[in-house]
Design a protein around this motif. Sequence first.
Motif, PDB file in Angstrom:
ATOM      1  N   GLU B  33       7.089   5.385  -9.487  1.00 58.97           N
ATOM      2  CA  GLU B  33       7.795   5.226 -10.763  1.00 58.97           C
ATOM      3  C   GLU B  33       7.336   3.958 -11.483  1.00 58.97           C
ATOM      4  O   GLU B  33       7.121   3.963 -12.692  1.00 58.97           O
ATOM      5  CB  GLU B  33       9.302   5.215 -10.533  1.00 58.97           C
ATOM      6  N   SER B  34       7.140   2.884 -10.712  1.00 57.51           N
ATOM      7  CA  SER B  34       6.717   1.623 -11.344  1.00 57.51           C
ATOM      8  C   SER B  34       5.271   1.728 -11.851  1.00 57.51           C
ATOM      9  O   SER B  34       4.856   0.961 -12.713  1.00 57.51           O
ATOM     10  CB  SER B  34       6.845   0.460 -10.353  1.00 57.51           C
ATOM     11  N   GLU B  35       4.514   2.670 -11.327  1.00 56.89           N
ATOM     12  CA  GLU B  35       3.117   2.836 -11.695  1.00 56.89           C
ATOM     13  C   GLU B  35       2.903   3.872 -12.793  1.00 56.89           C
ATOM     14  O   GLU B  35       1.762   4.131 -13.185  1.00 56.89           O
ATOM     15  CB  GLU B  35       2.326   3.283 -10.452  1.00 56.89           C
ATOM     16  N   ILE B  36       3.969   4.516 -13.249  1.00 58.01           N
ATOM     17  CA  ILE B  36       3.781   5.721 -14.045  1.00 58.01           C
ATOM     18  C   ILE B  36       3.021   5.480 -15.362  1.00 58.01           C
ATOM     19  O   ILE B  36       2.213   6.313 -15.782  1.00 58.01           O
ATOM     20  CB  ILE B  36       5.113   6.491 -14.261  1.00 58.01           C
ATOM     21  N   PHE B 193     -13.399  -0.628  -2.165  1.00 59.07           N
ATOM     22  CA  PHE B 193     -12.139  -0.283  -2.828  1.00 59.07           C
ATOM     23  C   PHE B 193     -11.359  -1.563  -3.105  1.00 59.07           C
ATOM     24  O   PHE B 193     -11.124  -2.363  -2.201  1.00 59.07           O
ATOM     25  CB  PHE B 193     -11.275   0.605  -1.923  1.00 59.07           C
ATOM     26  N   HIS B 194     -10.947  -1.739  -4.365  1.00 62.73           N
ATOM     27  CA  HIS B 194     -10.002  -2.804  -4.685  1.00 62.73           C
ATOM     28  C   HIS B 194      -8.632  -2.416  -4.159  1.00 62.73           C
ATOM     29  O   HIS B 194      -8.317  -1.228  -4.096  1.00 62.73           O
ATOM     30  CB  HIS B 194      -9.884  -2.966  -6.206  1.00 62.73           C
ATOM     31  N   SER B 195      -7.826  -3.388  -3.835  1.00 60.54           N
ATOM     32  CA  SER B 195      -6.473  -3.028  -3.407  1.00 60.54           C
ATOM     33  C   SER B 195      -5.462  -4.056  -3.881  1.00 60.54           C
ATOM     34  O   SER B 195      -5.808  -5.180  -4.224  1.00 60.54           O
ATOM     35  CB  SER B 195      -6.417  -2.922  -1.886  1.00 60.54           C
ATOM     36  N   GLU B 196      -4.221  -3.631  -3.921  1.00 62.05           N
ATOM     37  CA  GLU B 196      -3.124  -4.552  -4.203  1.00 62.05           C
ATOM     38  C   GLU B 196      -1.849  -4.028  -3.550  1.00 62.05           C
ATOM     39  O   GLU B 196      -1.777  -2.846  -3.177  1.00 62.05           O
ATOM     40  CB  GLU B 196      -2.913  -4.715  -5.712  1.00 62.05           C
ATOM     41  N   VAL B 197      -0.878  -4.918  -3.413  1.00 57.37           N
ATOM     42  CA  VAL B 197       0.438  -4.497  -2.935  1.00 57.37           C
ATOM     43  C   VAL B 197       1.263  -4.138  -4.168  1.00 57.37           C
ATOM     44  O   VAL B 197       1.424  -4.949  -5.074  1.00 57.37           O
ATOM     45  CB  VAL B 197       1.135  -5.626  -2.147  1.00 57.37           C
ATOM     46  N   VAL B 198       1.735  -2.892  -4.216  1.00 54.56           N
ATOM     47  CA  VAL B 198       2.538  -2.471  -5.374  1.00 54.56           C
ATOM     48  C   VAL B 198       3.963  -2.974  -5.227  1.00 54.56           C
ATOM     49  O   VAL B 198       4.562  -3.470  -6.178  1.00 54.56           O
ATOM     50  CB  VAL B 198       2.559  -0.921  -5.502  1.00 54.56           C
ATOM     51  N   ILE B 210       3.784  -0.739   0.053  1.00 57.78           N
ATOM     52  CA  ILE B 210       2.954   0.292  -0.591  1.00 57.78           C
ATOM     53  C   ILE B 210       1.665  -0.367  -1.067  1.00 57.78           C
ATOM     54  O   ILE B 210       1.690  -1.272  -1.908  1.00 57.78           O
ATOM     55  CB  ILE B 210       3.662   0.955  -1.798  1.00 57.78           C
ATOM     56  N   LEU B 211       0.554   0.107  -0.504  1.00 61.89           N
ATOM     57  CA  LEU B 211      -0.756  -0.386  -0.918  1.00 61.89           C
ATOM     58  C   LEU B 211      -1.353   0.576  -1.936  1.00 61.89           C
ATOM     59  O   LEU B 211      -1.142   1.787  -1.862  1.00 61.89           O
ATOM     60  CB  LEU B 211      -1.698  -0.482   0.284  1.00 61.89           C
ATOM     61  N   LYS B 212      -2.100  -0.019  -2.854  1.00 59.69           N
ATOM     62  CA  LYS B 212      -2.764   0.782  -3.891  1.00 59.69           C
ATOM     63  C   LYS B 212      -4.252   0.490  -3.825  1.00 59.69           C
ATOM     64  O   LYS B 212      -4.658  -0.669  -3.820  1.00 59.69           O
ATOM     65  CB  LYS B 212      -2.193   0.372  -5.251  1.00 59.69           C
ATOM     66  N   PHE B 213      -5.062   1.529  -3.752  1.00 58.54           N
ATOM     67  CA  PHE B 213      -6.518   1.362  -3.660  1.00 58.54           C
ATOM     68  C   PHE B 213      -7.222   2.049  -4.826  1.00 58.54           C
ATOM     69  O   PHE B 213      -6.849   3.160  -5.207  1.00 58.54           O
ATOM     70  CB  PHE B 213      -7.051   2.002  -2.369  1.00 58.54           C
TER      71      PHE B 213
END
Lengths: 121, 222
Positions: B33-36, B193-198, B210-213
Amino acid sequence: MRLVTHNMLQCHVRGCNVNNYPLQLSEVEIEIQETEFNSQFLRSMIRKLEWSALINSAREIGITTLPEVLPDDFDEDFLRNIHRVLLETHIQQGKMTCPNCNHVYLVRDGIPNMLLNESET
Amino acid sequence: MLPTPNLDHLSSKDYEQIYEPSEDTFLLLDALESEITFIKNEINPCICLEIGSGSGCVSTFLGQLLGNNSTVLFCTDINPNATSITVETGRRNSIYLDSITTNLTSGLLPRLYHSVDILCCNPPYAVTPHEDIYSKNIIEKAWAGGINGREVIDMILPLANDLLSDNGTFYLLVISDNKPDEIREKMWKQYQFHSEVVISRLAGREKLIILKFRRNGRNIND
């Protein structure tokens, strides 16, 4: 299972690496479930399909309305037709046979089962 | 805030067969939802895939966020009870889910090679003895992650590289025991792959993350 899913499925029996796509459909039970038409989504989805596999599979379940060659322009009639074939035609029961190794995958209650026995993986 | 998908059709009997949506599931929903805005504007997804859909709650929610029929939502699970419940959960919430019974993504590759725009997975992440990942108990299989809870996750990481489109994004739920920094480093070193913690949240003793790649820019060839 809709044809959009079937278009993505390939035999994965160990050692079966050539001529293993598309899985041949037989003994199918079809159900039509109407759903909202979205031309923008269809336009992007069509580019992700293996067109010749789709027309073959559609023919196996009695649908002969798709053109042999994907047209350059997608008019409304074409998109409506694709919508019907790809997204509204549900294979509720049936068999999917690998054209190479003859392995049979079943579709039951609308869900394809791609699991293999340990000896086959 | 979009409400959590309606799961009233599921009973305790179903939860003997499938993984019951819990804190981890809800964190993944919150992350999506926060990524929508990002998902809609930057990715504009055509193909979504969830590995291990269980109840179908996550893909149903993603479908609700994106709007029915604006994407195709493939869902896999090794448990036939889960794949049928996945369809039912979608149906009860007016979302069509294309459910497939298979191990991870077997049978979907190579066709989905570099085609998946949104990949999500709430994997079996619990730290267990190695042999538990092969448990005959289907519910144990849904959470048993083997050594460091990483054994199934480590099978999924290379699949993400195969599956993700140039512009695709992978959302993966992990816990701190899974060594998230090591996962991120591995994804960077092996696949750029770049990544971040959502988002992250404490749930009892566990820290859920939740990791995002994403691929390193566009048009990357292997």
